[in-house]
Write an enzyme that holds these catalytic residues in place. Structure first.
Site, PDB file in Angstrom:
ATOM      1  N   LYS A  55       1.162  -1.183  -0.225  1.00 59.81           N
ATOM      2  CA  LYS A  55      -0.049   0.157  -0.143  1.00 59.81           C
ATOM      3  C   LYS A  55       0.917   1.310  -0.084  1.00 59.81           C
ATOM      4  CE  LYS A  55      -3.770  -2.193   0.268  1.00 59.81           C
ATOM      5  NZ  LYS A  55      -4.902  -2.940  -0.726  1.00 59.81           N
ATOM      6  N   LYS A 104      -4.104 -10.167  -7.881  1.00 60.37           N
ATOM      7  CA  LYS A 104      -5.644 -11.224  -7.925  1.00 60.37           C
ATOM      8  C   LYS A 104      -6.080 -10.448  -8.537  1.00 60.37           C
ATOM      9  CE  LYS A 104      -6.700  -9.833  -3.102  1.00 60.37           C
ATOM     10  NZ  LYS A 104      -7.776  -9.214  -2.736  1.00 60.37           N
ATOM     11  N   LYS A 133     -11.640  -5.713  -5.596  1.00 63.26           N
ATOM     12  CA  LYS A 133     -13.141  -4.399  -5.817  1.00 63.26           C
ATOM     13  C   LYS A 133     -12.233  -3.243  -6.121  1.00 63.26           C
ATOM     14  CE  LYS A 133     -14.552  -5.845  -2.242  1.00 63.26           C
ATOM     15  NZ  LYS A 133     -13.770  -5.453  -0.786  1.00 63.26           N
TER      16      LYS A 133
HETATM   17  P1  ATP Z   1     -10.052  -4.382  -1.739  1.00 60.92           P
HETATM   18  O1  ATP Z   1      -8.894  -5.243  -2.994  1.00 60.92           O
HETATM   19  O2  ATP Z   1     -10.610  -3.598  -1.467  1.00 60.92           O
HETATM   20  O3  ATP Z   1      -8.699  -4.840  -0.781  1.00 60.92           O
HETATM   21  P2  ATP Z   1     -10.890  -7.587  -2.127  1.00 60.92           P
HETATM   22  O4  ATP Z   1     -11.213  -7.833  -3.236  1.00 60.92           O
HETATM   23  O5  ATP Z   1      -8.779  -7.944  -1.628  1.00 60.92           O
HETATM   24  O6  ATP Z   1     -10.966  -5.930  -2.184  1.00 60.92           O
HETATM   25  P3  ATP Z   1     -11.214  -7.487   0.639  1.00 60.92           P
HETATM   26  O7  ATP Z   1     -12.873  -6.433   1.714  1.00 60.92           O
HETATM   27  O8  ATP Z   1     -10.205  -6.582   1.443  1.00 60.92           O
HETATM   28  O9  ATP Z   1     -11.801  -7.422  -1.073  1.00 60.92           O
HETATM   29  O10 ATP Z   1     -11.393  -8.975   1.353  1.00 60.92           O
HETATM   30  C1  ATP Z   1     -12.323  -9.195   1.587  1.00 60.92           C
HETATM   31  C2  ATP Z   1     -12.700 -10.944   1.418  1.00 60.92           C
HETATM   32  O11 ATP Z   1     -11.656 -11.615  -0.117  1.00 60.92           O
HETATM   33  C3  ATP Z   1     -11.194 -11.368   1.966  1.00 60.92           C
HETATM   34  O12 ATP Z   1     -11.805 -12.969   3.048  1.00 60.92           O
HETATM   35  C4  ATP Z   1     -10.319 -12.080   1.193  1.00 60.92           C
HETATM   36  O13 ATP Z   1      -9.365 -12.829   1.381  1.00 60.92           O
HETATM   37  C5  ATP Z   1     -11.098 -12.186  -0.269  1.00 60.92           C
HETATM   38  N1  ATP Z   1     -10.259 -12.435  -1.226  1.00 60.92           N
HETATM   39  C6  ATP Z   1     -10.493 -11.107  -1.783  1.00 60.92           C
HETATM   40  N2  ATP Z   1     -10.076 -11.043  -3.350  1.00 60.92           N
HETATM   41  C7  ATP Z   1      -9.771 -12.346  -3.352  1.00 60.92           C
HETATM   42  C8  ATP Z   1      -9.863 -13.472  -4.417  1.00 60.92           C
HETATM   43  N3  ATP Z   1      -9.329 -12.602  -5.367  1.00 60.92           N
HETATM   44  N4  ATP Z   1      -8.895 -14.645  -4.252  1.00 60.92           N
HETATM   45  C9  ATP Z   1      -9.376 -15.421  -2.970  1.00 60.92           C
HETATM   46  N5  ATP Z   1     -10.335 -14.701  -2.023  1.00 60.92           N
HETATM   47  C10 ATP Z   1     -10.051 -13.325  -1.553  1.00 60.92           C
HETATM   48 MG    MG Z   2      -8.217  -6.761   0.119  1.00 63.70          MG
END
Ligand code: ATP
Ligand code: MG
Length: 331
Positions: free
Chosen positions: A113, A195, A198
């Protein structure tokens, strides 16, 4: 017998995607009957990277709606918003006194970050793992269904719990990451870079709100290569990712056919992607439509959030009482 306590959260930073579904929500739904579940929308966590709050309300509503659309039953679990439970902030404060600057600076997600947002390296970003520990420990949870990206944060939560117990007496059990498949899941983005997320890789991430055409377009562009060079070759991670997605949405026969094609070196990725896109579109459509309906029902959303917070605060208050008692913060 008392049910084991489960906790997990999702940040309201955008649209939910297949990674969230696979890493988190699918497990939530499967756990809701067997365990005492707390699932929350992590709005405080989102402020570390998304200080602009204009879209926050809509995002919070969407996360709730999409979770319910995926099968979560708010009658069975406590589904709440983090900021509706102020006890979490109090526990975060206590845990901050047990967390060291050096260990927080070493966390890989913090370093990432710092690279991504060099102009906003705020203290909240640094102490993200402490707030996450508070989220979990406030309910004395033992199982935490998360994706692989959260593994290290959970290890820190165990350390903070240990430190607290060591100094003030045994209050917290050890929280462990959980996925039904034994391994924690990581869904890669379709371009093979990092990965699905969002906040990043948006054209290579499939969202639960994507319409059929967009799903087809994204899958068509997914990274592939010229194919395996010998029978039963190991799959590169971006190809394995397509198979993983196919296992989620396609029939067993379809998956077996493409597996066999791959193993015999006559896989046609164009055909595989077409099949995957059609099956994915069929899988996502009902979720997208149900989520949209819920999102438009403000009275229902308000009720869910209110009742969820009430349930969560019963557990949170009980923990804070024990914490204060054991720390001697009681006069
Ligand atoms: P951001 O990019 O805003 O951090 P994010 O997609 O990483 O969003 P989070 O809200 O941080 O989502 O995580 C929510 C849940 O989804 C967590 O349990 C995280 O481990 C899971 N998660 C997020 N991205 C993945 C992925 N690509 N594969 C598997 N699990 C994921
Ligand atoms: Mg995340």
């Amino acid at each position: 017998m008392q049910k084991e306590v489960v906790l997990s959260g999702i940040r309201p930073t955008g649209f939910l995607h297949l990674g969230n579904y696979f890493g988190a929500m699918r497990n939530y739904v499967r756990m809701q009957d067997e365990f005492n579940c707390y699932f929350f929308v992590a709005d405080w966590h989102s402020l570390t990277t998304h200080p602009d709050t204009k879209a926050l309300k809509a995002s919070v509503h969407r996360v709730i709606a999409e979770n319910i659309a995926c099968g979560l039953d708010p009658e069975k679990v406590s589904l709440y918003v983090q900021s509706d439970v102020p006890e979490i902030a109090e526990l975060y404060l206590y845990l901050n006194m047990l967390a060291y600057k050096g260990e927080l600076e070493k966390v890989p997600t913090f370093k990432d970050k710092v690279r991504l947002q060099p102009d906003n390296v705020n203290a909240g970003l640094l102490t993200y793992p402490v707030l996450m520990a508070a989220d979990i420990l406030i309910h004395r949870a033992v199982k935490v269904p998360v994706g692989k990206d959260q593994e290290q944060h959970l290890e820190m939560a165990r350390n903070f719990a240990d430190r607290f117990n060591h100094r003030y007496g045994e209050v917290f059990p050890q929280p462990r990451p959980f996925n039904f498949s034994n391994n924690l899941v990581k869904i890669l983005s379709l371009d093979g870079n990092g990965k699905m997320s969002k906040s990043e890789n948006q054209m290579a991430t499939i969202y639960l709100s994507d319409d059929d055409e967009l799903i087809r377009k994204k899958i068509k562009k997914a990274k592939t290569d010229e194919g395996p060079s010998h029978d039963n070759a190991e799959k590169p991670d971006y190809i394995q990712n397509l198979f993983t997605l196919m296992e989620l949405v396609s029939t067993k026969e379809v998956v077996e056919k493409f597996e066999a094609d791959y193993n015999q070196c006559n896989i046609r990725y164009g055909d595989m992607k077409k099949q995957l896109a059609e099956d994915m579109a069929i899988f996502i459509k009902p979720i997208r439509e149900k989520a949209a309906t819920i999102q438009n029902d403000n009275a229902y959303l308000q009720k869910i959030m209110r009742e969820g917070a009430e349930k969560a605060r019963v557990s949170a208050k009980a923990t804070i009482n024990v914490v204060r008692e054991s720390m001697g913060v009681k006069y």
